[in-house]
Enzyme design. Structure first.
Site, PDB file in Angstrom:
ATOM      1  NE  ARG A 178       5.055   3.320  -4.052  1.00  0.00           N
ATOM      2  CZ  ARG A 178       4.333   2.551  -3.238  1.00  0.00           C
ATOM      3  NH1 ARG A 178       4.769   1.347  -2.897  1.00  0.00           N
ATOM      4  NH2 ARG A 178       3.179   2.967  -2.751  1.00  0.00           N
TER       5      ARG A 178
ATOM      6  CE  LYS B 152       2.931  -4.447   1.466  1.00  0.00           C
ATOM      7  NZ  LYS B 152       3.210  -3.072   1.913  1.00  0.00           N
TER       8      LYS B 152
ATOM      9  NE  ARG C  20      -3.769  -2.821   1.937  1.00  0.00           N
ATOM     10  CZ  ARG C  20      -2.971  -2.681   0.893  1.00  0.00           C
ATOM     11  NH1 ARG C  20      -2.662  -3.699   0.140  1.00  0.00           N
ATOM     12  NH2 ARG C  20      -2.446  -1.519   0.614  1.00  0.00           N
TER      13      ARG C  20
ATOM     14  NE  ARG D 242      -1.636   4.259  -0.002  1.00  0.00           N
ATOM     15  CZ  ARG D 242      -0.584   4.757  -0.670  1.00  0.00           C
ATOM     16  NH1 ARG D 242      -0.490   6.055  -0.926  1.00  0.00           N
ATOM     17  NH2 ARG D 242       0.360   3.969  -1.103  1.00  0.00           N
TER      18      ARG D 242
ATOM     19  NE  ARG E  68       0.702   3.187  -5.841  1.00  0.00           N
ATOM     20  CZ  ARG E  68       0.645   2.235  -4.917  1.00  0.00           C
ATOM     21  NH1 ARG E  68       1.491   1.216  -4.956  1.00  0.00           N
ATOM     22  NH2 ARG E  68      -0.257   2.280  -3.962  1.00  0.00           N
TER      23      ARG E  68
HETATM   24  P1  ADP Z   1       5.449  -1.493  -0.625  1.00  0.00           P
HETATM   25  O1  ADP Z   1       5.215  -2.484  -1.736  1.00  0.00           O
HETATM   26  O2  ADP Z   1       5.613  -2.162   0.712  1.00  0.00           O
HETATM   27  O3  ADP Z   1       4.445  -0.383  -0.584  1.00  0.00           O
HETATM   28  P2  ADP Z   1       7.738  -0.676  -2.243  1.00  0.00           P
HETATM   29  O4  ADP Z   1       8.464  -1.954  -2.528  1.00  0.00           O
HETATM   30  O5  ADP Z   1       6.928  -0.085  -3.342  1.00  0.00           O
HETATM   31  O6  ADP Z   1       6.860  -0.811  -0.887  1.00  0.00           O
HETATM   32  O7  ADP Z   1       8.838   0.378  -1.727  1.00  0.00           O
HETATM   33  C1  ADP Z   1       8.463   1.738  -1.437  1.00  0.00           C
HETATM   34  C2  ADP Z   1       9.574   2.665  -1.895  1.00  0.00           C
HETATM   35  O8  ADP Z   1      10.735   2.485  -1.061  1.00  0.00           O
HETATM   36  C3  ADP Z   1      10.051   2.416  -3.323  1.00  0.00           C
HETATM   37  O9  ADP Z   1      10.341   3.665  -3.901  1.00  0.00           O
HETATM   38  C4  ADP Z   1      11.299   1.555  -3.163  1.00  0.00           C
HETATM   39  O10 ADP Z   1      12.232   1.751  -4.232  1.00  0.00           O
HETATM   40  C5  ADP Z   1      11.863   2.056  -1.847  1.00  0.00           C
HETATM   41  N1  ADP Z   1      12.519   1.012  -1.053  1.00  0.00           N
HETATM   42  C6  ADP Z   1      12.159  -0.301  -0.941  1.00  0.00           C
HETATM   43  N2  ADP Z   1      12.981  -0.960  -0.096  1.00  0.00           N
HETATM   44  C7  ADP Z   1      13.864  -0.036   0.372  1.00  0.00           C
HETATM   45  C8  ADP Z   1      14.984  -0.094   1.295  1.00  0.00           C
HETATM   46  N3  ADP Z   1      15.314  -1.240   1.907  1.00  0.00           N
HETATM   47  N4  ADP Z   1      15.662   1.062   1.507  1.00  0.00           N
HETATM   48  C9  ADP Z   1      15.312   2.214   0.882  1.00  0.00           C
HETATM   49  N5  ADP Z   1      14.289   2.339   0.018  1.00  0.00           N
HETATM   50  C10 ADP Z   1      13.565   1.225  -0.245  1.00  0.00           C
HETATM   51  P1  AMP Z   2      -1.038  -0.980  -2.665  1.00  0.00           P
HETATM   52  O1  AMP Z   2      -0.497  -1.018  -4.077  1.00  0.00           O
HETATM   53  O2  AMP Z   2      -0.832  -2.297  -1.942  1.00  0.00           O
HETATM   54  O3  AMP Z   2      -0.502   0.192  -1.885  1.00  0.00           O
HETATM   55  O4  AMP Z   2      -2.621  -0.797  -2.783  1.00  0.00           O
HETATM   56  C1  AMP Z   2      -3.185   0.338  -3.404  1.00  0.00           C
HETATM   57  C2  AMP Z   2      -4.678   0.406  -3.066  1.00  0.00           C
HETATM   58  O5  AMP Z   2      -5.367  -0.750  -3.606  1.00  0.00           O
HETATM   59  C3  AMP Z   2      -5.009   0.381  -1.567  1.00  0.00           C
HETATM   60  O6  AMP Z   2      -4.918   1.678  -0.979  1.00  0.00           O
HETATM   61  C4  AMP Z   2      -6.443  -0.173  -1.583  1.00  0.00           C
HETATM   62  O7  AMP Z   2      -7.383   0.828  -1.969  1.00  0.00           O
HETATM   63  C5  AMP Z   2      -6.381  -1.199  -2.711  1.00  0.00           C
HETATM   64  N1  AMP Z   2      -5.980  -2.533  -2.198  1.00  0.00           N
HETATM   65  C6  AMP Z   2      -4.803  -3.190  -2.434  1.00  0.00           C
HETATM   66  N2  AMP Z   2      -4.781  -4.374  -1.810  1.00  0.00           N
HETATM   67  C7  AMP Z   2      -5.961  -4.482  -1.146  1.00  0.00           C
HETATM   68  C8  AMP Z   2      -6.527  -5.471  -0.277  1.00  0.00           C
HETATM   69  N3  AMP Z   2      -5.875  -6.600   0.040  1.00  0.00           N
HETATM   70  N4  AMP Z   2      -7.770  -5.254   0.210  1.00  0.00           N
HETATM   71  C9  AMP Z   2      -8.461  -4.133  -0.104  1.00  0.00           C
HETATM   72  N5  AMP Z   2      -7.965  -3.135  -0.881  1.00  0.00           N
HETATM   73  C10 AMP Z   2      -6.724  -3.312  -1.397  1.00  0.00           C
END
Ligand code: ADP
Ligand code: AMP
Length: 220
Positions: free
Chosen positions: A133, A19, A94, A178, A166
């Protein structure tokens, strides 16, 4: 898709589905900001605000921050001028209560969700994506050690900032929690947007550029 001059897009998908990666590309393409609630909480955490301190324990445990706190934060973010033409929501809503709150907040401003995009990724890929990541401490751009490495190890291509892992991506138990929460609470929201006729699905098990092309097709 409703015809309005403001484009509000919700990106759905499990943690690690891409995302944030896709939201950043869309932000550059459409000139509307990404609103990532996780990034907003981490920003507050870094600046040791009251909100950050409140959110920390939930984030450490991989749980959701309470809805009233999260919705108020999104409402305040939407009052900033840069959302005049729309926004891309990443990680929000969410659960169904947040989805209803978002509709109300946008309606107060004369806006509405135009499209909800579900980035579908196989469960097996998610753990590898999350543990590899890396995130820029400065601009929050996202990389992957193997699938999307920066040009220079440990340094952000976009802004030169340092990359870090992270805390919640280091702990596989927290990742499991999660993901479980996502399947329990967030998947029903996708059904809700589907019943409203707003949902489009893309195959997230493809390379980043290909996923982006599919999303843009669904938004046109
Ligand atoms: P989200 O925001 O949904 O948690 P991220 O955008 O942070 O996901 O992506 C999670 C990890 O996967 C990151 O390390 C990113 O670089 C990698 N990633 C994202 N899209 C792809 C893809 N299409 N193929 C392989 N790796 C990806
Ligand atoms: P994310 O970066 O989206 O993976 O979010 C990291 C953490 O932030 C999550 O595990 C939750 O603890 C908190 N968080 C992010 N978005 C939300 C949401 N929409 N509602 C509640 N908690 C959230």
């Amino acid at each position: 898709m409703p015809t309005t001059s403001r484009l509000f897009v919700v990106l759905f998908g499990a943690q690690g589905s891409g995302k944030g990666t896709q939201a950043r590309l869309l932000q550059d393409r459409y000139g509307i900001p990404q609103i990532a609630t996780g990034d907003l909480f981490r920003h507050n955490l870094k600046n040791k605000t009251e909100l950050g301190q409140l959110a920390q324990s939930y984030m450490d445990r991989g749980e959701l921050v309470p809805d009233d706190v999260t919705n108020a934060m999104v409402k305040a973010r939407l009052e900033r001028d840069d959302t005049a033409r729309g926004a891309i929501f990443d990680g929000y809503p969410r659960n169904t209560a947040q989805a209803r709150a978002l509709s109300e907040i946008l309606a107060e401003q004369g806006g509405e969700v135009g499209r909800a995009i579900y980035i579908d990724v196989s469960h097996d890929a998610l753990m590898d994506r999350l543990t590899g990541r890396r995130v820029c401490r400065n601009c929050q751009a996202t990389y992957h050690m193997i699938f999307n490495p920066p040009q220079s190890a440990g340094v952000c291509d976009r802004c030169g900032g340092p990359l870090y892992q992270r805390d919640d991506d280091k702990d596989t138990d927290a990742i499991d929690r999660r993901l479980q929460l996502y399947f329990d609470e967030t998947l029903p929201v996708i059904d809700w947007y589907r019943s409203e006729g707003l949902l489009a699905e893309v195959d997230g098990d493809q390379e980043i550029a290909r996923v982006q092309t599919e999303i843009v097709e669904k938004l046109s």
